[in-house]
Scaffold this active site. Structure first.
Site, PDB file in Angstrom:
ATOM      1  N   HIS A 164      49.629  33.594  36.030  1.00  0.00           N
ATOM      2  CA  HIS A 164      49.467  35.004  35.659  1.00  0.00           C
ATOM      3  C   HIS A 164      48.925  35.798  36.840  1.00  0.00           C
ATOM      4  CE1 HIS A 164      44.991  34.901  35.152  1.00  0.00           C
ATOM      5  NE2 HIS A 164      45.200  33.645  34.772  1.00  0.00           N
ATOM      6  N   ASP A 167      47.415  39.018  36.480  1.00  0.00           N
ATOM      7  CA  ASP A 167      46.302  39.921  36.188  1.00  0.00           C
ATOM      8  C   ASP A 167      44.977  39.239  36.492  1.00  0.00           C
ATOM      9  OD1 ASP A 167      46.597  38.175  33.881  1.00  0.00           O
ATOM     10  OD2 ASP A 167      45.163  39.470  32.852  1.00  0.00           O
ATOM     11  N   ASP A 179      41.909  33.151  40.198  1.00  0.00           N
ATOM     12  CA  ASP A 179      42.359  33.034  38.814  1.00  0.00           C
ATOM     13  C   ASP A 179      43.200  34.269  38.478  1.00  0.00           C
ATOM     14  OD1 ASP A 179      42.651  32.543  36.105  1.00  0.00           O
ATOM     15  OD2 ASP A 179      40.559  32.960  35.599  1.00  0.00           O
ATOM     16  N   GLU A 186      47.146  37.773  30.895  1.00  0.00           N
ATOM     17  CA  GLU A 186      46.629  36.501  30.400  1.00  0.00           C
ATOM     18  C   GLU A 186      45.136  36.585  30.139  1.00  0.00           C
ATOM     19  OE1 GLU A 186      44.880  32.364  30.770  1.00  0.00           O
ATOM     20  OE2 GLU A 186      44.462  34.203  31.883  1.00  0.00           O
ATOM     21  N   GLU A 187      44.432  37.319  30.980  1.00  0.00           N
ATOM     22  CA  GLU A 187      42.972  37.369  30.888  1.00  0.00           C
ATOM     23  C   GLU A 187      42.472  38.071  29.629  1.00  0.00           C
ATOM     24  OE1 GLU A 187      41.078  35.654  32.499  1.00  0.00           O
ATOM     25  OE2 GLU A 187      41.846  35.280  34.509  1.00  0.00           O
ATOM     26  N   ASP A 194      46.751  26.864  36.565  1.00  0.00           N
ATOM     27  CA  ASP A 194      45.690  27.805  36.211  1.00  0.00           C
ATOM     28  C   ASP A 194      44.352  27.105  36.000  1.00  0.00           C
ATOM     29  OD1 ASP A 194      44.587  30.289  35.622  1.00  0.00           O
ATOM     30  OD2 ASP A 194      45.294  30.310  33.552  1.00  0.00           O
ATOM     31  N   HIS A 222      35.850  34.765  37.475  1.00  0.00           N
ATOM     32  CA  HIS A 222      35.375  35.948  36.733  1.00  0.00           C
ATOM     33  C   HIS A 222      34.074  36.523  37.277  1.00  0.00           C
ATOM     34  CE1 HIS A 222      37.836  35.015  32.820  1.00  0.00           C
ATOM     35  NE2 HIS A 222      38.504  34.714  33.932  1.00  0.00           N
TER      36      HIS A 222
END
Length: 411
Positions: free
Chosen positions: A81, A83, A144, A178-179, A201, A383
């Site tokens: 992903h 995003d 990520d 995805e997040e 991932d 994150h």
């Protein structure tokens, strides 16, 4: 394999594009800026020689590396992903490259005294002597899952440049959002046309995962009654006090900061409160399906118990399932995990098979008919400002993808 600097340049070109998603948006992608990287990826896939490169109206990207062998073999896929999480800003990312890491503290931001230290993150010590890419302490990095995208594209580029490596048809897919739990929502599994796939991932080198949380989101709304505080006796109902009772009635040690491995949790991640109304937002997680259902039932019963203390309903709760444990869909086709494990071993990597304390696109895709275990992408501390990725881990991930491509025709 792929030249190290080439991979670094590719990765940095991705992470410096802001692709933060937005859970409050009802569009797909949830933010217009995700198109910036999506469109660039489409052009890059074409430039390296991929076929059937498409992007749909929701920014889902697919492309094909055709088979170069005569016999029929399964079509496999690789998915990532583009995003980044809304948990921490992904705007104006300024990556720092730490060559030949010495095992000590890394000053991310001298002015703000932000330090990435093995005292706090001992995984750093696994990568002494390697090249690390970090943040400048003011943003996340975006490994990520832009590391996963860089690895997939680099592996496809390598296979195109080395036609002597025999492989079947390979599909790649890149998703938005995805997040915020929507990465697979509009993924066209039939169009993708793979027998199975792998999401790139995961985190630490060696991770191989085919078990994840069952997941739900809950919104608890508490209604109070506001009157002048000087004349409030017997009249005012303070929603924040009732909300506090709700919070404290859930098991205090069944929260993210007190759980690990296969232990589930309730996670209160947002409170908005005034006397008249308070809203609590939770996520509910558990690997075990029965325990997962019991957690949801506990939250509903607690609302009923608090309501029984009042003449009318003051607490309402809405629970929505988000995704489920993909283990039940992977176990019937465990050969796809075995292939990934063998591919790692061929690359000199010891597989780390463990449950994901989270979810990936692969968990939803598995229930949509595309079995999809998860493989490491190499990053750590996702994150947040302390995110980093060892370049050598990314190079190994590329090698694993290539090995999987080679192994499938041999099975």
């Amino acid at each position: 394999m792929i030249a190290k600097q080439h991979l670094i340049n590719r990765f940095i070109s991705y992470v410096t594009v802001d692709t933060e998603s937005n859970p409050e948006s009802d569009t797909t992608p949830s933010t217009a800026k995700q198109w910036d990287l999506a469109n660039a990826l489409v052009e890059e896939l074409k430039e390296i020689g991929m076929q059937d490169v498409t992007i749909d109206e929701n920014a889902y990207i697919m492309a094909t590396l055709p088979s170069n062998i005569e016999k029929q073999v399964p079509t496999i896929g690789f998915v990532s992903h583009f995003d980044t999480t809304p948990d921490f800003t992904g705007a104006n990312v300024k990556p720092q490259i730490i060559e030949n890491y010495n095992g000590g503290d890394i000053v991310l931001n001298k002015a703000e005294n932000i330090v990435l230290s093995p005292k706090d993150f001992d995984d750093l010590l696994l990568y002494k002597g390697q090249t690390l890419i970090t943040t400048d302490g003011t943003t996340l990095l975006g490994a990520d899952d832009k590391a996963g995208i860089a690895e997939i594209i680099s592996a496809m580029e390598y296979l195109i440049q080395h036609p002597e490596i025999k492989h079947g048809k390979i599909r790649v897919g890149f998703t938005p959002d995805e997040e915020i739990g929507r990465g697979a929502h509009k993924f066209d599994v039939e169009k993708f046309g793979a027998d199975w796939a792998y999401t790139m991932d995961g985190s630490q080198i060696g991770e191989l995962e085919y078990e994840n949380f069952n997941a739900a989101g809950a919104v608890v709304t508490v209604k109070g009654k506001i009157v002048h505080p000087g004349y409030a006796k017997g009249k005012m109902v303070n929603s924040m006090y009732i909300a506090t009772d709700y919070i404290n009635s859930l098991p205090r040690l069944e929260t993210p900061e007190h759980t690990e491995d296969r232990q589930g949790f309730f996670h209160l991640y947002s409170i908005e409160g005034e006397v008249d109304s308070t809203k609590l937002q939770y996520i509910i997680r558990d690997h075990d399906k029965e325990h997962f259902e019991a957690r949801k039932e506990m939250m509903l019963k607690l609302a009923d118990e608090l309501n029984s203390q009042f003449e009318k309903e003051v607490v309402t709760i809405e629970i929505k399932d988000q995704y489920f444990n993909m283990r039940e869909k992977i176990e019937p086709v465990m050969h796809i995990v075995d292939i990934a494990e063998e591919a790692m071993q061929q690359a000199g990597i010891k597989p780390i098979i463990k449950p994901i304390r989270g979810g990936t696109d692969g968990s939803q895709l598995s229930f949509m008919g595309l079995p999809c275990p998860n493989i490491f992408a190499g990053g750590h501390n996702f994150h947040g400002r302390y995110e980093y990725v060892p370049v050598e881990s990314m190079l190994k991930a590329i090698e694993v993808i290539v090995n999987i491509a080679k192994l499938v025709p041999e099975k």
